[in-house]
Scaffold this active site. Structure first.
Site, PDB file in Angstrom:
ATOM      1  N   ASP A  79      45.503  27.058  52.816  1.00  0.00           N
ATOM      2  CA  ASP A  79      44.503  28.031  53.270  1.00  0.00           C
ATOM      3  C   ASP A  79      44.155  27.871  54.744  1.00  0.00           C
ATOM      4  OD1 ASP A  79      42.573  28.174  50.173  1.00  0.00           O
ATOM      5  OD2 ASP A  79      44.515  28.976  50.757  1.00  0.00           O
ATOM      6  N   ARG A 100      51.821  34.558  42.332  1.00  0.00           N
ATOM      7  CA  ARG A 100      50.603  34.047  41.682  1.00  0.00           C
ATOM      8  C   ARG A 100      50.711  34.027  40.153  1.00  0.00           C
ATOM      9  NH1 ARG A 100      46.473  34.352  45.547  1.00  0.00           N
ATOM     10  NH2 ARG A 100      45.596  32.591  44.460  1.00  0.00           N
ATOM     11  N   PRO A 101      51.667  33.310  39.576  1.00  0.00           N
ATOM     12  CA  PRO A 101      51.807  33.260  38.111  1.00  0.00           C
ATOM     13  C   PRO A 101      50.626  32.529  37.461  1.00  0.00           C
ATOM     14  CG  PRO A 101      53.228  31.655  39.134  1.00  0.00           C
ATOM     15  CD  PRO A 101      52.638  32.443  40.251  1.00  0.00           C
ATOM     16  N   ARG A 112      41.555  37.530  42.008  1.00  0.00           N
ATOM     17  CA  ARG A 112      42.343  36.643  41.158  1.00  0.00           C
ATOM     18  C   ARG A 112      41.530  35.461  40.643  1.00  0.00           C
ATOM     19  NH1 ARG A 112      46.958  34.407  40.101  1.00  0.00           N
ATOM     20  NH2 ARG A 112      46.824  32.161  39.967  1.00  0.00           N
ATOM     21  N   CYS A 142      49.598  39.014  44.958  1.00  0.00           N
ATOM     22  CA  CYS A 142      48.922  39.435  46.198  1.00  0.00           C
ATOM     23  C   CYS A 142      49.879  39.139  47.351  1.00  0.00           C
ATOM     24  CB  CYS A 142      47.597  38.704  46.352  1.00  0.00           C
ATOM     25  SG  CYS A 142      47.793  36.960  46.552  1.00  0.00           S
ATOM     26  N   LYS A 183      33.525  28.819  48.815  1.00  0.00           N
ATOM     27  CA  LYS A 183      33.895  29.949  47.933  1.00  0.00           C
ATOM     28  C   LYS A 183      34.662  29.451  46.721  1.00  0.00           C
ATOM     29  CE  LYS A 183      37.695  32.504  48.988  1.00  0.00           C
ATOM     30  NZ  LYS A 183      38.725  32.632  47.941  1.00  0.00           N
ATOM     31  N   ASN A 184      35.629  28.544  46.943  1.00  0.00           N
ATOM     32  CA  ASN A 184      36.528  28.141  45.863  1.00  0.00           C
ATOM     33  C   ASN A 184      35.933  27.083  44.942  1.00  0.00           C
ATOM     34  OD1 ASN A 184      38.225  30.041  46.818  1.00  0.00           O
ATOM     35  ND2 ASN A 184      39.661  28.625  47.792  1.00  0.00           N
ATOM     36  N   LEU A 221      50.804  28.138  33.850  1.00  0.00           N
ATOM     37  CA  LEU A 221      50.202  26.817  33.583  1.00  0.00           C
ATOM     38  C   LEU A 221      48.864  26.970  32.847  1.00  0.00           C
ATOM     39  CD1 LEU A 221      51.012  25.059  36.970  1.00  0.00           C
ATOM     40  CD2 LEU A 221      52.194  24.772  34.775  1.00  0.00           C
ATOM     41  N   ARG A 226      35.897  39.106  52.045  1.00  0.00           N
ATOM     42  CA  ARG A 226      36.051  38.543  50.688  1.00  0.00           C
ATOM     43  C   ARG A 226      35.686  37.059  50.707  1.00  0.00           C
ATOM     44  NH1 ARG A 226      41.358  39.698  47.479  1.00  0.00           N
ATOM     45  NH2 ARG A 226      40.212  38.126  46.339  1.00  0.00           N
TER      46      ARG A 226
HETATM   47  C1  EPZ Z   1      43.419  28.334  44.571  1.00  0.00           C
HETATM   48  O1  EPZ Z   1      44.210  29.376  44.033  1.00  0.00           O
HETATM   49  C2  EPZ Z   1      42.599  28.970  45.693  1.00  0.00           C
HETATM   50  N1  EPZ Z   1      41.785  30.059  45.161  1.00  0.00           N
HETATM   51  C3  EPZ Z   1      43.528  29.519  46.781  1.00  0.00           C
HETATM   52  O2  EPZ Z   1      42.700  29.972  47.840  1.00  0.00           O
HETATM   53  C4  EPZ Z   1      44.397  28.384  47.309  1.00  0.00           C
HETATM   54  O3  EPZ Z   1      45.314  28.906  48.250  1.00  0.00           O
HETATM   55  C5  EPZ Z   1      45.160  27.738  46.129  1.00  0.00           C
HETATM   56  O4  EPZ Z   1      44.226  27.289  45.130  1.00  0.00           O
HETATM   57  C6  EPZ Z   1      45.982  26.540  46.591  1.00  0.00           C
HETATM   58  O5  EPZ Z   1      45.137  25.580  47.173  1.00  0.00           O
HETATM   59  C7  EPZ Z   1      40.662  29.755  44.476  1.00  0.00           C
HETATM   60  O6  EPZ Z   1      40.334  28.599  44.276  1.00  0.00           O
HETATM   61  C8  EPZ Z   1      39.838  30.922  44.016  1.00  0.00           C
HETATM   62  P1  EPZ Z   1      47.148  27.253  42.507  1.00  0.00           P
HETATM   63  P2  EPZ Z   1      45.048  29.097  42.666  1.00  0.00           P
HETATM   64  O7  EPZ Z   1      47.155  27.558  41.063  1.00  0.00           O
HETATM   65  O8  EPZ Z   1      44.304  28.156  41.803  1.00  0.00           O
HETATM   66  C9  EPZ Z   1      51.623  27.933  41.490  1.00  0.00           C
HETATM   67  C10 EPZ Z   1      41.849  31.487  49.414  1.00  0.00           C
HETATM   68  O9  EPZ Z   1      42.333  31.951  50.453  1.00  0.00           O
HETATM   69  N2  EPZ Z   1      51.156  28.226  40.128  1.00  0.00           N
HETATM   70  O10 EPZ Z   1      46.622  25.919  42.964  1.00  0.00           O
HETATM   71  O11 EPZ Z   1      45.417  30.412  42.110  1.00  0.00           O
HETATM   72  C11 EPZ Z   1      51.174  28.972  42.508  1.00  0.00           C
HETATM   73  O12 EPZ Z   1      52.064  30.072  42.535  1.00  0.00           O
HETATM   74  C12 EPZ Z   1      42.699  31.377  48.162  1.00  0.00           C
HETATM   75  O13 EPZ Z   1      40.669  31.073  49.308  1.00  0.00           O
HETATM   76  C13 EPZ Z   1      52.104  28.333  39.094  1.00  0.00           C
HETATM   77  O14 EPZ Z   1      53.293  28.206  39.311  1.00  0.00           O
HETATM   78  O15 EPZ Z   1      46.321  28.381  43.263  1.00  0.00           O
HETATM   79  C14 EPZ Z   1      51.210  28.191  43.789  1.00  0.00           C
HETATM   80  O16 EPZ Z   1      52.520  28.142  44.290  1.00  0.00           O
HETATM   81  C15 EPZ Z   1      44.095  31.951  48.372  1.00  0.00           C
HETATM   82  N3  EPZ Z   1      51.659  28.598  37.846  1.00  0.00           N
HETATM   83  C16 EPZ Z   1      50.803  26.767  43.362  1.00  0.00           C
HETATM   84  O17 EPZ Z   1      51.001  26.721  41.948  1.00  0.00           O
HETATM   85  C17 EPZ Z   1      50.328  28.741  37.536  1.00  0.00           C
HETATM   86  O18 EPZ Z   1      49.987  28.960  36.359  1.00  0.00           O
HETATM   87  C18 EPZ Z   1      49.365  26.425  43.627  1.00  0.00           C
HETATM   88  O19 EPZ Z   1      48.593  27.492  43.121  1.00  0.00           O
HETATM   89  C19 EPZ Z   1      49.394  28.617  38.593  1.00  0.00           C
HETATM   90  C20 EPZ Z   1      49.826  28.357  39.875  1.00  0.00           C
END
Ligand code: EPZ
Length: 421
Positions: free
Chosen positions: A307, A121-122, A92, A116, A22-23, A125, A399
């Site tokens: 995950d 989920r900021p 998202r 969520c 999915k991701n 970056l 989902r």
């Molecule tokens: C991806 O989300 C995945 N979703 C998530 O899977 C997964 O949990 C996550 O990566 C971590 O591996 C998809 O790929 C669609 P991140 P993403 O940006 O990219 C912080 C599932 O169940 N952060 O890697 O949104 C954030 O808060 C989903 O399939 C910032 O601070 O996650 C988190 O603590 C849930 N600023 C950390 O980084 C930003 O601009 C990692 O988040 C972005 C993120």
């Protein structure tokens, strides 16, 4: 509305076929915005989130044709740079259309995704990255409005307080494909799904190097072409079935799975007493005599994936001792604790750690699905619980998993889908 009803106690056995990731599918679908030519995506996981992304692409000027485990993406001649709140707020992952829209159309108006249940989920970056490439960015009425006549390559630092970001890396990688010169992203996310996106872009004609490492370089090109591409297997789906087999002390074989993407799970399950062995794209899971308690901390790849944290906690609920789970990626991702405790688990949360005291048995109960992976954890627990477990609001599950209950039934689980009264 439907619910899943599970009669616990059956040892899983037999074969399960893992779907496309999915991701990886979501950013690769977004990347089709970078060309007007036809893209065929094989090993495509048909589920709620990818269908939502397909609807978003149609609103952005694409035409989607569904086939068996594949989609064909072409242009409908009406490109748009506006990704609406209605669609982005439901999923998202759709925020990763920001980079390709900006690169292809020089402008992008994308709704800010909501938070969520797993955390705030900021997207700071993502915004930092496109600004570093020279985009002008305004936030108005809950939308990110980005414009750029010419994006320029740069060397950027893209780490946040939690380390690298998967979708921010994806967004900036796509935003940079036409930028003059060499863009370097550090620390880039190393997840296999980000590597898959880079490989898809390179097949389209992009010039990306270092994917899978914390330093990724993108050298701008003039144009990208349509391609046919096959998505990697879903390592989180595979990990979920492995943990389901472990908790039921079953022996299963996973097909079309890639154990190299799950080395940390192999390592941790060896300590638990569960053996995983891989031979030509198949993974054989052999049960532990007794489930030993093992503590984990989640980290960006190749660390333990957040995950799989909830599903691993379900297994630790039945371990012979105490284990500690720390989530360093989403410190609040513990909504499943209360539901597991209702099934007789003995878990307590202290800030960003959970302390799990293993119990002899779990008991079936009516539980509520919430986050996608928390829902999977409740089902994993229900498979081993004594008696009947009812999981409500299973749309959360649909989902992110292809035919979850169907695949579990094929492994001998007593699980059925029933209409809510
Ligand atoms: C991806 O989300 C995945 N979703 C998530 O899977 C997964 O949990 C996550 O990566 C971590 O591996 C998809 O790929 C669609 P991140 P993403 O940006 O990219 C912080 C599932 O169940 N952060 O890697 O949104 C954030 O808060 C989903 O399939 C910032 O601070 O996650 C988190 O603590 C849930 N600023 C950390 O980084 C930003 O601009 C990692 O988040 C972005 C993120």
């Amino acid at each position: 509305m439907e619910k899943l009803v599970i009669e616990g106690g059956a040892k899983l056995k037999g074969d399960v076929y893992i779907s496309g990731a999915k991701n990886a599918a979501l950013p690769i679908m977004a990347a089709t915005l970078l060309t007007d030519e036809e893209c065929v995506i094989n090993n495509f996981p048909m589920m709620r989130d990818t269908v939502t992304m397909a609807k978003l692409l149609e609103s952005l000027g694409k035409k989607i044709k569904y086939g068996k485990n594949k989609i064909t993406v072409t242009s409908n001649g009406k490109p748009s740079h506006v990704a609406s709140y209605e669609l982005v707020s439901t999923m998202r992952g759709s925020f990763c259309v920001l980079g390709p829209l900006l690169a292809k159309l020089k402008k992008a108006t994308v709704s800010l995704p909501g938070g969520c249940v797993i955390g705030v989920r900021p997207v700071d970056l993502h915004i930092k990255g496109i600004k570093a490439l020279g985009a002008k960015v305004e936030i108005e009425n809950g939308y990110v409005i980005a414009t750029a006549n010419k994006l320029k390559a740069t060397h950027m630092y893209l780490g946040g307080v939690f380390g690298s970001s998967v979708l921010a890396t994806a967004n900036i990688m796509m935003a940079a494909v036409f930028a003059d010169g060499e863009t370097i992203i550090e620390p880039a996310a190393c997840e296999p799904e980000v590597t898959d996106l880079a490989n898809f872009l390179n097949k389209m004609g992009a010039k990306i190097k270092g994917q899978g490492s914390p330093r990724v370089s993108i050298t701008g090109v003039k144009k990208l072409k349509g391609v046919t591409y096959s998505i990697i297997p879903d390592r989180i789906e595979a990990g979920t079935y492995i943990l389901a087999a472990a908790i039921t002390k079953g022996t299963i074989t996973l097909h079309n799975a890639n154990l190299e993407h799950l080395m940390v799970l192999v390592d941790k399950l060896k300590e638990v007493g569960v053996n995983l062995e891989s031979k030509n794209n198949k993974i054989k899971v052999s049960p532990a005599k007794e489930i030993k308690p093992v503590s984990i901390t989640t980290y960006p790849y190749p660390g333990f994936p957040t995950d799989l944290q909830a599903q691993f906690m379900a297994l630790m609920a039945l371990a012979e001792g105490v284990s500690i789970i720390t989530d360093k990626v989403y410190p609040d991702r513990f909504i499943h604790i209360a539901e597991l405790d209702r099934m007789g688990a003995n878990i307590r949360r202290e800030g960003s750690i959970a302390i799990i005291e293993g119990v002899k048995e779990l008991r079936g109960a009516a539980v509520m699905a919430s986050d996608l992976r928390a829902s999977a954890a409740l089902i994993v627990a229900g498979l081993a619980a004594r008696g009947k477990t009812e999981v409500h609001r299973i749309y959360h599950l649909e989902r992110g998993y292809v035919d979850f209950d169907g695949k579990l039934r094929s492994l001998g689980a007593k699980i059925s889908r029933v209409q809510e009264k």
